[in-house]
Design an enzyme around this catalytic site. Sequence first.
Site, PDB file in Angstrom:
ATOM      1  N   THR A   1       0.875  -1.171   0.000  1.00  0.00           N
ATOM      2  CA  THR A   1       0.000   0.000   0.000  1.00  0.00           C
ATOM      3  C   THR A   1       0.910   1.217   0.000  1.00  0.00           C
ATOM      4  O   THR A   1       2.069   1.111   0.369  1.00  0.00           O
ATOM      5  CB  THR A   1      -0.850   0.018   1.290  1.00  0.00           C
ATOM      6  OG1 THR A   1      -1.554  -1.205   1.404  1.00  0.00           O
ATOM      7  CG2 THR A   1      -1.846   1.171   1.277  1.00  0.00           C
TER       8      THR A   1
ATOM      9  N   GLY B   1     -10.399  -4.175   0.816  1.00  0.00           N
ATOM     10  CA  GLY B   1      -9.592  -4.138   2.036  1.00  0.00           C
ATOM     11  C   GLY B   1      -9.867  -2.887   2.852  1.00  0.00           C
ATOM     12  O   GLY B   1     -10.908  -2.242   2.694  1.00  0.00           O
ATOM     13  N   ASP B   2      -8.899  -2.525   3.690  1.00  0.00           N
ATOM     14  CA  ASP B   2      -9.125  -1.403   4.609  1.00  0.00           C
ATOM     15  C   ASP B   2      -8.896  -0.033   3.980  1.00  0.00           C
ATOM     16  O   ASP B   2      -9.401   0.979   4.475  1.00  0.00           O
ATOM     17  CB  ASP B   2      -8.206  -1.545   5.834  1.00  0.00           C
ATOM     18  CG  ASP B   2      -6.728  -1.491   5.449  1.00  0.00           C
ATOM     19  OD1 ASP B   2      -6.345  -2.151   4.463  1.00  0.00           O
ATOM     20  OD2 ASP B   2      -5.955  -0.782   6.124  1.00  0.00           O
TER      21      ASP B   2
ATOM     22  N   THR C   1      -1.293   0.371   6.681  1.00  0.00           N
ATOM     23  CA  THR C   1      -0.951  -0.643   5.693  1.00  0.00           C
ATOM     24  C   THR C   1      -0.741  -1.976   6.414  1.00  0.00           C
ATOM     25  O   THR C   1      -0.235  -2.002   7.530  1.00  0.00           O
ATOM     26  CB  THR C   1       0.339  -0.268   4.939  1.00  0.00           C
ATOM     27  OG1 THR C   1       0.735  -1.403   4.135  1.00  0.00           O
ATOM     28  CG2 THR C   1       1.465   0.075   5.895  1.00  0.00           C
ATOM     29  N   GLY C   2      -1.180  -3.060   5.751  1.00  0.00           N
ATOM     30  CA  GLY C   2      -1.022  -4.369   6.375  1.00  0.00           C
ATOM     31  C   GLY C   2      -2.140  -5.301   5.965  1.00  0.00           C
ATOM     32  O   GLY C   2      -2.687  -5.171   4.871  1.00  0.00           O
TER      33      GLY C   2
ATOM     34  N   GLY D   1      -5.472  -5.993   5.687  1.00  0.00           N
ATOM     35  CA  GLY D   1      -6.607  -5.085   5.749  1.00  0.00           C
ATOM     36  C   GLY D   1      -7.718  -5.489   6.694  1.00  0.00           C
ATOM     37  O   GLY D   1      -8.303  -4.636   7.385  1.00  0.00           O
TER      38      GLY D   1
END
Lengths: 364, 364
Positions: A233, A263-264, A284-285, A287
């Site tokens: 991201t 995703g997030d 970021t990661g 989500g």
Amino acid sequence: MKHVAHPPSRASFPVVAVLAGLLATGCGAPPQSASDGDAVDPGRAKIATAPHADWALAIHGGAGVVRSSVSPEEEPAYRASLEAALDLGSGILADGGTALDAVEAVIRTLEDDPLFNAGRGAVFTNEGTNELDAAIMDGSTLACGAVTGVKTVRHPITLARRVMERSPHIFFSGAGAEAFADEAGVERVAPEYFFVQKRYDQWRAVVEGEAAEAQGEPADDAEAQGGEDKHGTVGAVARDTHGNVAAATSTGGLTNKRWGRIGDVPVIGAGTYASNASAAVSCTGIGERFIEHTVARDVTARMEYGGESLQEAAKAEIHEVLEPESGGLIAVGADGSIAIEFNTEGMFHGSGDSTGQRSVGIWQ
Amino acid sequence: MKHVAHPPSRASFPVVAVLAGLLATGCGAPPQSASDGDAVDPGRAKIATAPHADWALAIHGGAGVVRSSVSPEEEPAYRASLEAALDLGSGILADGGTALDAVEAVIRTLEDDPLFNAGRGAVFTNEGTNELDAAIMDGSTLACGAVTGVKTVRHPITLARRVMERSPHIFFSGAGAEAFADEAGVERVAPEYFFVQKRYDQWRAVVEGEAAEAQGEPADDAEAQGGEDKHGTVGAVARDTHGNVAAATSTGGLTNKRWGRIGDVPVIGAGTYASNASAAVSCTGIGERFIEHTVARDVTARMEYGGESLQEAAKAEIHEVLEPESGGLIAVGADGSIAIEFNTEGMFHGSGDSTGQRSVGIWQ
């Protein structure tokens, strides 16, 4: 591990600090000044103990990175891209530009960079396509815009900003979002524009790894690498000289994603949030973990309702609420303080502010 | 999965926590534990304005309703549908069923009811289609599922639950979500299933009203009515006898919506949120306002980080943070307390609990 622009001294005067917040509101938390959040809340200014910075900027290029996925030859290229993005955003802020313009400009350049999983360098979906998500938020008004599942927009972050500024809505998806892009004059490109060999190879490795696992064979290193590197991201958060904060995040999503998975990143409050009442945050990661815990909003809610400092709130979300290897976040407080936290092996990140603080890093 | 963490500043500054409680006198609750994930928090039970209940249920059928859109002949039908949904959910909870099963069952019956803007009674999009959104969340684990833009799923809330329980993801969209529905064995229907004459007439009135306005003519009453009645949603929140809370929300979205517009319903934290650390919340109204303020999560964050009671948090979000005519929410605390707040002329709502409390209403 963490690159803090200003050493948090609040912890040494907790009673004074928290009482300041209580007395400022009488209710144990600063007032929800979101509806008229066009200035730093004075009560909160009392709570903040980090030295004030006229402008501050933090950026990230994803927390999914592992040493096995970045060769010694590639690392300088990633650092150079982060330095260039920092230079661009810092210049805008130093010249008195808005936080909104700075974070959009930073994300646009990272979206054009094939090194990162956003825009041009987006990962491949299960159908072999590239589907992009992005979100942007103006902390001075809480106005925000987000898009998901766009396949032909060169700069999803700019489309998200147009949604925020030129529609009565916030969140557009798929073909509808692309139709709006045409109405708003946002550049569209052929799907082939997003083809990057490394991303394609990562996708094939994941597909073949899943096929092998389906047959009971252990996933090989290539699959593991593709798998480890799936959560890229790009994000930017800033505080400008006018006292306003803004956040922006963009992504190609998850390698081999299917079922129209969102995703997030475009979920306001999960991967992206900004309020002048507290801070601007970009995550970021993995989500799903950031959606469940509304991480971006929780960092700001801990400050607004719990009287926590930016550093305390960011550390709590990444190291106490989330499990290890979930991801990371960057945040800039309304007072110009900066927080960068991640619980993965690496996160491409950088920051700079008007006091001269400047850093770029990748590993813990 | 790790549960929402106890705010670290409170754990490390007990003296401040006590002082906070003293200073908070007059504006409600002293700071309280937010880490008690599976039992009623004694501290919270003390501050709850409603008596403790072994189980509690609240439902809504949308806050967009105005008197001009519900005829005296129609009102009894709406009340009968709300009573039936309450009976269904209350029976499940009284028999020791889970909050998750209760809220899903309530939403399924409201999705089948053409009176409400969800499932069968979904409003029409700008393309003359029906596109449904839904979300569900389990407060005991923070697991959640959501879908947006599905056109052929009879019970979007059940699809959202399958996403939560049978995929590693949370949020699916459009055709991808429908493909997952087939894999998960969720019932699909022909698009014609969602045709309801009243909704079609409302859509045509809005389309014609916009065309008239485009030509400088004032919108007529029919358009105004269609416009006023655009923001329907159905929602349910519950606390079960095991001490767990859950929330579920489903909608047809906004009449004449375009560009793949996604509202607050499937955005976890905006229209739907649930945590045993605080409460389960379901919102209805102008979705964009609920996304900007992450209203569902903010109600719970005010409780977890600010020490507010459920009643204080719900009132603050609806009457202080949001502007009048934005919408409303229903919430059930981990202690079984119930909050129902709206700032519109009407909101279809009802509630009941193990103490015998029972009510159904529409107007302020």
